[in-house]
Design an enzyme around this catalytic site. Structure first.
Site, PDB file in Angstrom:
ATOM      1  CG  ASN A   9      35.380  66.664  30.332  1.00 38.65           C
ATOM      2  OD1 ASN A   9      35.067  66.123  29.414  1.00 38.65           O
ATOM      3  ND2 ASN A   9      35.389  65.834  31.558  1.00 38.65           N
ATOM      4  CE  LYS A  11      31.591  66.059  32.591  1.00 37.36           C
ATOM      5  NZ  LYS A  11      31.395  66.285  33.659  1.00 37.36           N
ATOM      6  CG  HIS A  97      36.476  62.980  34.313  1.00 38.55           C
ATOM      7  ND1 HIS A  97      35.083  62.548  34.664  1.00 38.55           N
ATOM      8  CD2 HIS A  97      36.279  64.504  34.277  1.00 38.55           C
ATOM      9  CE1 HIS A  97      34.514  63.559  34.926  1.00 38.55           C
ATOM     10  NE2 HIS A  97      35.069  64.726  34.638  1.00 38.55           N
ATOM     11  CD  GLU A  99      31.516  62.545  34.167  1.00 39.85           C
ATOM     12  OE1 GLU A  99      31.855  62.609  33.091  1.00 39.85           O
ATOM     13  OE2 GLU A  99      30.958  63.498  35.057  1.00 39.85           O
ATOM     14  CD  GLU A 169      36.905  67.517  37.408  1.00 41.14           C
ATOM     15  OE1 GLU A 169      36.440  68.519  36.749  1.00 41.14           O
ATOM     16  OE2 GLU A 169      37.010  66.354  36.943  1.00 41.14           O
ATOM     17  N   GLY A 175      28.846  68.350  38.182  1.00 38.83           N
ATOM     18  CA  GLY A 175      27.363  68.283  37.603  1.00 38.83           C
ATOM     19  C   GLY A 175      26.353  68.247  38.407  1.00 38.83           C
ATOM     20  CB  SER A 215      29.233  72.840  40.213  1.00 36.99           C
ATOM     21  OG  SER A 215      28.536  71.576  39.922  1.00 36.99           O
TER      22      SER A 215
END
Ligand code: PGA
Length: 252
Positions: A9, A11, A97, A99, A169, A175, A215
């Site tokens: 991904n 991003k 996702h 985010e 996730e 991240g 991660s």
């Protein structure tokens, strides 16, 4: 046997030139890698998607979208429809996702609509979900994950589920450099599989690929991927470098 998948991904990273270089580098590096049936996926930003699709043609790399709007078309400034994705050769879309959920207000209800639109258009979905740190600390992580799946996915039938890839996730691991331990990942993946089992039966549940994301790096990928219910990974940061992403692909 479930399909193994390593998905990157990207991003909001990589301009056009960087996108071209990354695809070129990956094409070269995976040519030398025996992948068998493992799928290699990358999700560039919308603006570079078409170029990426063209460049990845005739390679093992599948190019997918990071998001999609739920409506067919209309007055939704800045949004992208399923039709538009299909038109440029996209076959798979990432939805849900963290985010998107956190920064863009995507709720379970919205995601349910997006999933339906994607499937109606024969797009495969990589559906992301996972708990926040506070959920894990308060021991609510299983409940949170169960709710996310029930609210946005479990209205689907067995046939629909063939076009769903799950990506667990944990938000606290995205991240942050903090990975769920292989045991934590396996524990949650086994729980997810048991929910699928209850809802759809063993045959269907055993066919759904469940990816881990958060991660994942060349140094921890092998151990995470070795767990029986982990069928691959959704990789953010480490998918931006050819060598790192290739090393992760080789770990599966
Ligand atoms: P990360 O991101 O690998 O950089 O933690 C994973 C993701 O957001 O899919």
């Amino acid at each position: 046997m479930r399909t193994k998948i390593v998905a990157g991904n990207w991003k909001m990273n990589n301009n056009l030139d960087e996108t071209k270089k990354l695809i070129k580098g990956l094409k070269k590096s995976i040519k030398k890698t025996s992948l068998g049936k493992t799928r290699v996926i990358v999700a560039p930003t919308f603006v570079n998607l078409y170029s990426a699709v063209k460049r990845a043609k005739k390679s093992k790399i599948e190019v997918v979208a990071q998001n999609m709007h739920q409506a067919k078309n209309g007055a939704f400034t800045g949004e992208i429809s399923a039709d538009m994705l299909l038109d440029i050769g996209i076959k798979t879309v990432i939805l849900g996702h963290s985010e998107r959920r956190t920064y863009f207000g995507e709720t379970d209800e919205i995601l349910k609509n997006k999933v339906d639109t994607a499937l109606e258009n024969n797009l495969e979905v990589i559906f992301c979900f996972g708990e926040l740190l506070e959920d894990r600390k308060s021991d609510n992580h299983f409940k949170v994950v169960e709710n996310q799946l029930k609210k946005a996915l479990f209205h689907l039938n067995k046939k629909d589920l063939k076009n769903i890839i799950l990506a667990y996730e944990p938000v606290w691991a995205i991240g942050t450099g903090e990975t769920a331990s292989p045991e934590q990942a396996q524990e949650m993946h086994a729980f997810i599989r048991s929910l699928l089992n209850e809802q759809y039966g063993e045959k269907t549940s055993n066919g759904v690929s469940i990816l881990y994301g958060g991660s994942v790096k060349p140094t921890n990928a092998k151990e995470i991927f070795s767990k029986p219910d982990v069928d691959g990974g959704l990789i953010g940061g480490a998918s931006l470098k050819v060598d790192d992403f290739t090393a992760i692909i080789k770990s599966i």
